[in-house]
Scaffold this motif. Structure first.
Motif, PDB file in Angstrom:
ATOM      1  N   ASP A  67      11.692  50.082  38.316  1.00  0.00           N
ATOM      2  CA  ASP A  67      11.876  48.884  37.495  1.00  0.00           C
ATOM      3  C   ASP A  67      12.806  49.308  36.353  1.00  0.00           C
ATOM      4  O   ASP A  67      12.382  49.982  35.413  1.00  0.00           O
ATOM      5  N   GLU A  68      14.076  48.931  36.469  1.00  0.00           N
ATOM      6  CA  GLU A  68      15.075  49.481  35.535  1.00  0.00           C
ATOM      7  C   GLU A  68      14.832  49.059  34.093  1.00  0.00           C
ATOM      8  O   GLU A  68      15.099  49.822  33.172  1.00  0.00           O
ATOM      9  N   GLU A  69      14.333  47.813  33.909  1.00  0.00           N
ATOM     10  CA  GLU A  69      14.068  47.370  32.530  1.00  0.00           C
ATOM     11  C   GLU A  69      12.989  48.249  31.906  1.00  0.00           C
ATOM     12  O   GLU A  69      13.097  48.680  30.760  1.00  0.00           O
ATOM     13  N   SER A  70      11.944  48.502  32.679  1.00  0.00           N
ATOM     14  CA  SER A  70      10.852  49.350  32.187  1.00  0.00           C
ATOM     15  C   SER A  70      11.369  50.768  31.932  1.00  0.00           C
ATOM     16  O   SER A  70      11.042  51.383  30.910  1.00  0.00           O
ATOM     17  N   LYS A  72      14.378  51.695  31.130  1.00  0.00           N
ATOM     18  CA  LYS A  72      15.213  51.728  29.909  1.00  0.00           C
ATOM     19  C   LYS A  72      14.345  51.628  28.654  1.00  0.00           C
ATOM     20  O   LYS A  72      14.534  52.372  27.686  1.00  0.00           O
ATOM     21  N   THR A  73      13.378  50.707  28.676  1.00  0.00           N
ATOM     22  CA  THR A  73      12.511  50.531  27.494  1.00  0.00           C
ATOM     23  C   THR A  73      11.709  51.793  27.214  1.00  0.00           C
ATOM     24  O   THR A  73      11.622  52.256  26.070  1.00  0.00           O
TER      25      THR A  73
END
Ligand code: MLT
Length: 202
Positions: A67-70, A72-73
């Motif tokens: 999950d790229e958003e996760s 990055k965050t």
């Protein structure tokens, strides 16, 4: 973040940033850290994400699909946590070396992909390519050890080679050690990492 910190033998010691694999915790890699550098300070972090009760450093959509958003965050959270911990515990934030296995190696690789000044080096046991289509920072003078498996079912050999090439294209000096024990972390690989560390940092 849940973590443990142990002081180094002196204020100029390196700090090993320990990042466990899926389902592990901040105690898992302590024996490994002792083999790599028993005098180093230790900042060992537990992943913020729970997958069916198992701690991880970021969410995934399926095995090997991040999950790229996760990612990055959580990479940003970890970056700030390292900087804040350096102030709180008084270790040198310019001398932090990551020691990660599997999911922990993946977030360490993601730190390298995003920030030029957070890791002074890294030992990545069975990492994957954390992200694609991203411009890496300048990683000149950043030595990196990759332990990989020619028959790793979770992290295919092609992926280890791609990670090595991408890090080298950003200026890092990458050493890769191949094993044939799948995704396992073997004594042979740990010894190779310890020898590499001695050549780089002693
Ligand atoms: C990941 O999700 O980071 C990798 O697939 C390795 C693992 O199983 O944790």
């Amino acid at each position: 973040m849940i973590h443990l910190f142990k002081k180094g033998i002196n204020p100029s010691s390196s700090t090993l940033l320990l990042l466990h694999g899926t389902g592990g915790d901040e105690k898992d890699l302590l024996p490994l850290a002792h083999v790599i550098d028993k005098d180093a300070a230790i900042l060992s972090v537990r992943g913020n994400i729970l997958e069916n009760g198992m701690p991880r450093f970021f969410k995934r959509l399926a095995e090997g699909v991040f999950d790229e958003e996760s990612l990055k965050t959580e990479t940003e959270n970890l970056y700030h946590f390292i900087k804040k911990s350096a102030e709180q515990y008084g270790f040198d934030s310019t001398n932090v070396i990551a020691l990660g296995y599997s999911n922990g190696a993946n977030i360490a690789a993601s730190l390298l992909y995003h920030y030029p000044n957070v890791l002074n080096g890294a030992i990545l046991h069975h990492p994957m390519v954390p992200l694609r289509n991203i411009e890496l920072p300048d990683l000149t003078n950043t030595p990196i050890f990759i332990g990989a498996g020619i028959n790793d079912p979770i992290c295919p050999a092609e992926e280890s080679k791609e990670l090595k090439n991408t890090l080298e294209a950003a200026g890092a000096e990458v050493t890769i050690e191949w094993g044939n024990q799948g995704h396992s972390l073997t004594q042979l690989e740990v010894t190779a990492a310890a020898n590499w560390y001695r050549r780089q940092f002693y």
